[in-house]
Design an enzyme around this catalytic site. Structure first.
Site, short mmCIF file in Angstrom:
data_model
loop_
_atom_site.label_atom_id
_atom_site.label_comp_id
_atom_site.label_asym_id
_atom_site.label_seq_id
_atom_site.Cartn_x
_atom_site.Cartn_y
_atom_site.Cartn_z
N HIS A 108 0.82 -1.21 0.00
CA HIS A 108 0.00 0.00 0.00
C HIS A 108 0.85 1.27 0.00
CE1 HIS A 108 -3.50 -2.35 2.15
NE2 HIS A 108 -3.35 -2.70 0.89
N PRO A 109 1.87 1.39 -0.84
CA PRO A 109 2.69 2.61 -0.79
C PRO A 109 1.91 3.83 -1.27
CG PRO A 109 3.30 1.29 -2.69
CD PRO A 109 2.32 0.47 -1.89
#
Length: 563
Positions: free
Chosen positions: A497-498
């Site tokens: 989930h960057p």
């Protein structure tokens, strides 16, 4: 000082000398596919969508369990790794990013999750723009949604029907997951049927982006239905190496992009744009392209001999991600995927179930059961998310363990730790440095220890007792906060989930890269529309929020075009 490479301009201008395209979208992932759909609705608007990866025609993309064969596969994944991380006791992690049409929506966990209302209210606060508040962005989630329960009165205010983005219930359940859900309720969590109304506290099965047991990626939802529009051109295998910038520092404009087709040794083609360049390449590639173009921190550009065209200190900074701590419990008296998939007979049954009914383990997302909880009683909101699975393995892409077990992965929804994405050299083909700095903030280490204690508490509830859960990871012998925080570094891994590496903010925010309309500060004709613009990570999975950002970006672009 590095000099720009020579380029050709084949196909970049019309016969009358005008730029061939009104808008160039860089990246055909989650955001890029939606943008291409929306911007090409106007037949007068000429749109070019560039994707560095290939077509999404690999069969394992579309079979839900195929993420096991897409992550770590050079055909579908950029094969990034993080730098060795002190918070992970020196480990580096695989960092999957989609390398096909649909981007990460072609290889992700398919979980549909908007986050919490407070996430967007906070964005509105830090940007000074109330249009980012929850009540203002909710219609942009609903607009493209096709929810399986939207016709029911209790769901209609929160969900849409007939949109491009299909949301369905899971097509299977497991006794061990039902027992975990009951145990979570015994531990004080409420049951929920809908995580997406602004308060996602509770336990229930995740909803997924599937259609009748087949993955529903952004390419299917937004791109395929419009790909034959005469004003839309889609190019795959098109690596954008840099932006074409014109003017001086006092009046800089993005005039197009330089593109390579056919590998790193291919010549560059210059593609000119009459309107805007829209970067939708994601939280890793978008800052990389900006830095290669001379837009970024001055010291970084100087280090790699890149001429600074526009100094912006925040480009590549503020990286945030969700680190999941994978606690594993062996169980008795029930079968999990570990042993079912271990035999050829079990595998044949799994295949037959999917072939006949599009259900069973092959229709599974990586996580089926979800829970949102608080790491401490006094918190005003849930700060933990569980992904619970009827299986166990060391990491996705590794073999399943041989004994029956379940995994209860838990992540801190609001990490304080911040990392960065920075080019390692001036070569566009070189992967950037991804320094996540997981667990570097003391608060994150405290939450990690507290989350493991809560996992143990749930596992000790009467609802699970008949399966005799036995903790394998991290191990019951470790009990101090110091031990648990250290072990979180040993067993933690990314949930992919960057966000945040080109964050939006107010005009007086020196680290803001884009304004609340997603325009890059100081460069005309350049906008960013992907997860990199999020000031703070949302309290849940990030695919649905990225679609909402793209939906808003399309409106901003069209409004700018009309003006």
């Amino acid at each position: 000082m590095a000099r720009p490479m020579p380029s050709t301009e084949t196909g970049s201008r019309r016969a009358d000398g005008a730029a061939a395209f009104d808008h160039v979208i860089v990246g055909a992932g989650t955001a890029g596919c939606l943008l291409a759909n929306r911007l090409s609705e106007d037949p007068r608007c000429r749109v070019l969508l560039l994707e560095a990866g290939g077509e999404d025609n690999y069969p394992w993309i579309h079979i839900p369990v195929g993420y096991l064969y897409c992550i770590g596969n050079p055909r579908t994944d950029w094969l990034y790794f993080t730098e060795p991380d002190a918070g992970l006791n020196g480990r580096s992690l695989r960092y999957p990013r989609g390398k096909v049409l649909g981007g990460c929506s072609s290889i992700n966990g398919m979980i549909y999750m908007r986050g919490q209302s407070r996430d967007y209210d906070h964005w509105a606060e830090v940007t000074g723009d109330p249009s980012w508040r929850w009540d203002a962005v909710l219609p942009h989630f609903i607009r493209h949604e096709d929810h399986w329960r939207a016709g029911e009165s209790d769901f209609a205010p929160w969900h849409g029907a007939g949109g491009e983005w299909r949301v369905e219930r899971q097509r299977l359940s497991w006794p061990i997951l039902d027992a975990f859900a009951a145990a979570a309720r015994e531990a004080g969590l409420p049951a929920t049927e809908d995580f997406n109304r602004g308060n996602n506290e509770g336990v229930g099965y995740f909803e997924v982006n599937q259609k009748r047991g087949v993955r529903w990626n952004a390419s299917k939802g937004f791109l395929r239905p419009v790909r034959r529009r005469s004003n839309l051109v889609v190019r795959t295998g098109a690596q954008v190496t840099r932006l074409l910038l014109e003017g001086t520092r006092d009046g800089l404009r993005a005039a197009g992009v330089a593109v390579r087709h056919g590998g790193p040794q291919a010549p560059e083609e210059a593609v000119r744009v009459a309107g805007e360049v829209i970067l939708a390449a994601g939280a890793v590639a978008t800052p990389q392209i900006l830095q290669l173009s001379g837009i970024g921190p001055a010291a970084l550009l100087a280090e790699h001999g890149i001429e600074p065209r526009h100094v912006l200190a925040g480009v590549g900074e503020n990286l945030q991600d969700h680190l999941q701590i994978r606690a594993v419990f062996a169980v008795e008296g029930t079968r999990t995927l570990n042993t079912i998939a271990h035999s050829w007979l079990g595998k044949a049954g799994i295949g037959l179930q999917y072939l006949l009914a599009r259900s069973g383990p092959m229709s599974m997302s990586p996580s089926q059961l979800g829970a949102f909880a608080r790491s401490a009683p006094g918190l005003a909101f849930p700060d933990l998310e569980y992904h619970v699975q009827p299986l166990s393995l060391d990491a996705f892409g590794e073999p399943l363990h041989r004994e029956d077990a379940f995994t209860a992965s838990v992540c801190n929804l609001n990490p304080r730790s911040r990392g960065h994405v920075r080019i390692r050299c001036a070569d566009p083909a070189a992967a950037p440095r991804i320094q996540a700095n997981y667990l570097s903030a003391p608060e994150d280490r405290s939450v990690a220890a507290a989350s493991l204690r809560l996992t143990r508490r749930i596992a000790s509830m009467p609802a699970l007792a008949r399966f005799a859960p036995r903790e394998l990871k991290p191990g019951p012998q470790f009990d101090s906060d110091e031990d648990l925080a250290r072990l979180a570094g040993d067993i933690g891994t990314t949930i992919f989930h960057p966000v945040g590496t080109c964050r939006m903010g107010r005009a007086d925010d020196a680290m803001a890269v884009v304004d609340p309309q997603l325009r890059l500060r100081g460069v005309a004709g350049l906008r960013i529309a992907d997860a990199s613009v999020m000031p703070t990570i949302t309290s849940g999975n990030t695919n649905a929020p990225t679609l909402m950002v793209a939906e808003r970006a399309a409106l901003f672009v069209r409004e700018g075009t009309r003006r």
